[in-house]
Design a protein around this motif. Structure first.
Motif, short mmCIF file in Angstrom:
data_model
loop_
_atom_site.label_atom_id
_atom_site.label_comp_id
_atom_site.label_asym_id
_atom_site.label_seq_id
_atom_site.Cartn_x
_atom_site.Cartn_y
_atom_site.Cartn_z
N SER A 1 0.82 -1.20 0.00
CA SER A 1 0.00 0.00 0.00
C SER A 1 0.86 1.25 0.00
CB SER A 1 -0.90 0.00 1.24
OG SER A 1 -1.44 1.28 1.45
N LYS A 2 0.58 2.18 -0.92
CA LYS A 2 1.35 3.42 -0.95
C LYS A 2 1.07 4.25 0.30
CE LYS A 2 -2.03 5.83 -3.89
NZ LYS A 2 -2.21 6.49 -5.20
N ILE A 3 -0.14 4.14 0.85
CA ILE A 3 -0.46 4.90 2.06
C ILE A 3 0.28 4.32 3.25
CG2 ILE A 3 -2.33 5.62 3.59
CD1 ILE A 3 -4.17 5.60 1.15
N LEU A 4 0.29 2.99 3.36
CA LEU A 4 1.04 2.36 4.45
C LEU A 4 2.53 2.65 4.31
CD1 LEU A 4 -0.35 -1.18 5.30
CD2 LEU A 4 -0.08 0.79 6.79
N ARG A 5 3.03 2.65 3.08
CA ARG A 5 4.45 2.96 2.89
C ARG A 5 4.76 4.35 3.42
NH1 ARG A 5 3.62 0.70 -2.32
NH2 ARG A 5 3.64 2.78 -3.25
N ALA A 6 3.86 5.31 3.14
CA ALA A 6 4.08 6.66 3.62
C ALA A 6 4.02 6.73 5.15
CB ALA A 6 3.04 7.59 3.01
N LEU A 7 3.01 6.06 5.75
CA LEU A 7 2.88 6.06 7.20
C LEU A 7 4.09 5.42 7.87
CD1 LEU A 7 -0.88 5.10 7.56
CD2 LEU A 7 0.14 7.32 8.05
N LEU A 8 4.47 4.27 7.37
CA LEU A 8 5.57 3.54 7.98
C LEU A 8 6.90 4.24 7.77
CD1 LEU A 8 4.40 -0.02 7.04
CD2 LEU A 8 4.62 0.89 9.35
N ARG A 9 6.99 5.01 6.69
CA ARG A 9 8.23 5.72 6.41
C ARG A 9 8.50 6.80 7.45
NH1 ARG A 9 9.74 8.19 0.47
NH2 ARG A 9 12.00 8.21 0.75
N TYR A 10 7.42 7.42 7.95
CA TYR A 10 7.59 8.55 8.87
C TYR A 10 7.24 8.23 10.32
CZ TYR A 10 8.03 11.17 4.56
OH TYR A 10 8.45 11.61 3.32
N VAL A 11 6.36 7.24 10.53
CA VAL A 11 5.97 6.90 11.89
C VAL A 11 6.85 5.80 12.45
CG1 VAL A 11 4.09 6.05 13.34
CG2 VAL A 11 3.60 7.61 11.44
N SER A 12 7.03 4.76 11.69
CA SER A 12 7.86 3.62 12.11
C SER A 12 8.62 3.11 10.89
CB SER A 12 6.99 2.51 12.69
OG SER A 12 7.78 1.40 13.05
N PRO A 13 9.77 3.68 10.58
CA PRO A 13 10.49 3.37 9.33
C PRO A 13 10.76 1.88 9.18
CG PRO A 13 11.46 5.26 10.42
CD PRO A 13 10.46 4.70 11.37
N ILE A 14 10.54 1.38 7.99
CA ILE A 14 10.80 -0.03 7.70
C ILE A 14 12.30 -0.26 7.58
CG2 ILE A 14 10.35 -1.90 6.08
CD1 ILE A 14 7.93 -0.34 5.11
N GLN A 15 12.77 -1.27 8.23
CA GLN A 15 14.17 -1.66 8.07
C GLN A 15 14.25 -2.63 6.90
OE1 GLN A 15 16.65 -0.22 9.89
NE2 GLN A 15 14.96 0.99 10.70
N LEU A 16 14.53 -2.10 5.73
CA LEU A 16 14.48 -2.93 4.53
C LEU A 16 15.64 -3.90 4.40
CD1 LEU A 16 13.17 -0.36 1.92
CD2 LEU A 16 11.95 -2.26 2.94
N ARG A 17 16.70 -3.65 5.14
CA ARG A 17 17.80 -4.61 5.12
C ARG A 17 17.37 -5.82 5.95
NH1 ARG A 17 22.76 -2.70 3.16
NH2 ARG A 17 22.79 -0.47 2.78
N ALA A 18 16.90 -6.82 5.27
CA ALA A 18 16.32 -7.98 5.93
C ALA A 18 17.38 -8.79 6.67
CB ALA A 18 15.62 -8.86 4.90
N ALA A 19 16.92 -9.66 7.56
CA ALA A 19 17.82 -10.55 8.27
C ALA A 19 18.63 -11.36 7.27
CB ALA A 19 17.02 -11.48 9.17
N PRO A 20 19.90 -11.61 7.57
CA PRO A 20 20.75 -12.31 6.59
C PRO A 20 20.28 -13.73 6.35
CG PRO A 20 21.87 -12.11 8.70
CD PRO A 20 20.63 -11.27 8.80
N TRP A 21 20.38 -14.12 5.10
CA TRP A 21 20.20 -15.51 4.71
C TRP A 21 20.93 -15.71 3.39
CZ3 TRP A 21 14.92 -17.65 2.53
CH2 TRP A 21 14.58 -17.00 1.35
N GLY A 22 21.19 -16.95 3.07
CA GLY A 22 21.77 -17.30 1.78
C GLY A 22 20.79 -18.22 1.07
N ALA A 23 20.45 -17.91 -0.18
CA ALA A 23 19.49 -18.74 -0.89
C ALA A 23 19.66 -18.60 -2.40
CB ALA A 23 18.05 -18.39 -0.50
N ILE A 24 19.64 -19.72 -3.09
CA ILE A 24 19.62 -19.75 -4.55
C ILE A 24 18.65 -20.85 -4.97
CG2 ILE A 24 21.98 -18.90 -4.79
CD1 ILE A 24 22.87 -21.76 -5.40
N MET A 25 18.15 -20.76 -6.19
CA MET A 25 17.25 -21.80 -6.67
C MET A 25 17.53 -22.08 -8.14
SD MET A 25 13.51 -20.01 -7.16
CE MET A 25 13.22 -18.81 -8.46
#
Length: 395
Positions: free
Chosen positions: A313-337
Motif C-alpha cells: 500500500s502506498k499509504i502504508l508505505r508513507a505512514l511507515l516511512r515517517y511513523v515507524s520506518p521499515i528496516q528494509l535490510r532484511a535478516a541475513p540468509w543465503g538462498a539460490i534456486m
C-alpha cells in the motif's frame, strides 16, 4: 483507544482498499502487487546445503562483486568490485577448488558501479554500470560506452536516459543482441563511507524504489549491428536479472520487489507479449543465468518477510516511512534456486541464517570433469565471493 491503535486501524483499512487496485501499464499489464508467498514449504523447504558445503573465496580482498564470470574452462575467474576494479583469480594446479587472486586489478572502469557483466563473442566484457549505462571493457583494458540512453527509434520511451543498468544476457545468434534491464528511473547515489574510497552505492536506490513503489523498471535490447537501444517492456517494480531461454524464444526477467520472474516472448505466437514464469517466491529476486540443461539459476539475496507485505500500500508505505520506518535490510540468509523453463522449482539451496554465506546476488555454473557442477556466487554487499560443488542428480 490509543492514538497508535487508531493509526494502525486506519492504515489497515486503507491497506484493504488498495488490495483491489490493478495498474495497467502503458505497455504491459503489470499487477500492482504480487500474490502472497507460498512460504518455505514444498520445494522451498528450509535446508542448510549452502552453510554446510560452501567455500568462501577472497574474503576482505574482493568487496561487492555482484557477478562472477568463469573463464578458461574454470581455470580462472573474472570479478569486478564495488570500486569498479576488474580482477582475475586463478585456480591452483594442485587443487582446482583453490583460487588465488591476482596481485592487482587488470583494469578500472572509472566512475562506475558495475553490476551484471559477461563476455561477448569478441572477448569484450559487457558491463551494466549504474552510473554510465551499458559499457564494454575491451581486451586491451579500454572502456567503451555502448549506450547511455534509449534510441530515438525506440517505439517505447524514445530518447530516455538509462538510469540504472543492472543485468544482462547476450544472444548467441550472429547479431549478438544484448538484453539488459534498467531497474528504475532513479540514479545510484555516491557513498562516502568513513575510511573508504568513494563508490556508487545502489542499495539506497533499491530501498527508495521499494518504499516509494516506483514501478519504472524496463527491459531493453542493444543491437550491436547499428548501436541502437529499444525498450521492449516496462512497468517492473525494480527489474533485475535477465536470462535467455535455450532456444532464445523468450527472455526471462526478474522483478525484485514483485518476488517473481516474467517471460518476455521473442519468437512464436506469443512474440511481444509477457507472462509469468514463476511467482510467489519466498525471497527478493536478483540475477539469473541459464544453466547447461536449459534451466535457470536464480539468486534470492534476502527473504520475503512481513515488511514486504507492508509495501503493498502506498499509504502504508508513507505512514511507515515517517511513523515507524521499515528496516528494509532484511535478516541475513543465503538462498539460490534452480527453475525450469516451465517454472518448476528443481533445486533450492540455503543457509537459513546467513551464518556462512549471505546476500547472494548472482550464480554462475561450471561443469566439472567428474560430472559435478560448481556454482560460483557473487554478492553486492559482502566482501567475498563463494562457490559450492553439487551433484547434478541431487534434489
Amino acid at each position: 483507544m490509543k492514538p497508535t491503535h487508531v493509526l494502525a486501524c486506519l492504515a489497515a483499512f486503507l491497506f484493504g482498499l488498495e488490495l483491489s487496485h490493478v495498474n495497467i501499464g502503458s505497455v504491459l499489464h503489470v499487477q500492482d502487487f504480487p500474490a502472497p508467498s507460498l512460504g518455505l514449504v514444498g520445494p522451498f523447504a528450509p535446508n542448510e546445503i549452502l552453510k554446510d558445503n560452501v567455500h568462501i573465496l577472497f574474503k576482505y580482498k574482493i568487496n561487492g562483486s555482484e557477478t562472477t564470470n568463469v573463464e578458461d574452462g574454470g581455470q580462472s575467474l573474472l570479478l569486478i568490485d564495488k570500486y569498479a576494479e576488474a580482477w582475475h583469480a586463478y585456480s591452483s594446479e594442485d587443487d582446482d577448488s583453490n583460487y588465488s587472486l591476482a596481485d592487482k586489478p587488470f583494469a578500472n572502469l572509472g566512475a562506475a558501479r558495475p553490476l551484471g557483466f559477461m563476455k561477448d563473442a569478441h572477448g569484450n566484457v559487457i558491463v551494466c554500470d549504474t552510473n554510465q549505462g551499458l559499457v564494454s571493457l575491451e581486451p586491451d583494458g579500454r572502456v567503451v560506452l555502448l549506450a547511455s540512453r534509449v534510441s530515438a527509434s525506440s517505439p517505447i520511451d524514445p530518447d530516455s536516459y538509462i538510469q540504472f543498468a543492472n543485468n544482462l544476457d547476450i544472444s548467441q545468434s550472429a547479431e549478438g543482441t544484448i538484453f539488459f534491464t534498467d531497474s528504475v528511473q532513479l540514479p545510484a547515489a555516491v557513498e562516502h563511507a568513513p575510511g573508504e574510497r568513494p563508490y556508487f552505492e545502489p542499495m539506497s536506490t533499491v530501498m527508495d524504489t521499494l518504499v516509494t513503489g516506483s514501478k519504472t523498471g524496463r527491459l531493453l535490447a542493444f543491437y550491436p549491428q547499428n548501436g541502437t537501444v529499444h525498450v521492449l517492456a516496462k512497468g517492473f517494480w525494480f527489474a533485475n536479472g535477465v536470462a535467455l531461454s535455450g532456444d532464445e524464444s523468450f527472455v526471462a526477467v526478474a522483478e525484485t520487489a514483485g518476488f517473481r520472474i516474467h517471460r518476455f516472448w521473442l519468437k512464436g505466437p506469443k512474440a511481444g507479449t509477457m507472462d509469468i514464469l514463476i511467482e510467489r517466491l519466498p525471497g527478493f529476486v536478483d540475477n539469473m543465468v541459464r544453466a547447461a540443461d536449459g534451466s535457470f539459476w536464480v539468486a534470492l539475496p534476502a527473504p520475503r518477510t512481513m515488511q514486504a507485505y507492508l509495501l503493498k500500500s502506498k499509504i502504508l508505505r508513507a505512514l511507515l516511512r515517517y511513523v515507524s520506518p521499515i528496516q528494509l535490510r532484511a535478516a541475513p540468509w543465503g538462498a539460490i534456486m534452480k527453475v525450469s523453463p516451465d517454472g518448476e522449482v528443481l533445486r533450492f539451496l540455503m543457509d537459513t541464517k546467513g551464518s556462512r554465506v549471505s546476500s547472494i546476488t548472482d550464480v554462475q555454473e561450471h561443469k566439472l570433469a567428474d560430472g559435478r557442477t560448481r556454482l560460483f556466487m557473487g554478492s553486492l554487499l559482502q566482501p567475498y565471493v563463494s562457490c559450492i560443488d553439487i551433484q547434478d542428480d541431487a534434489r
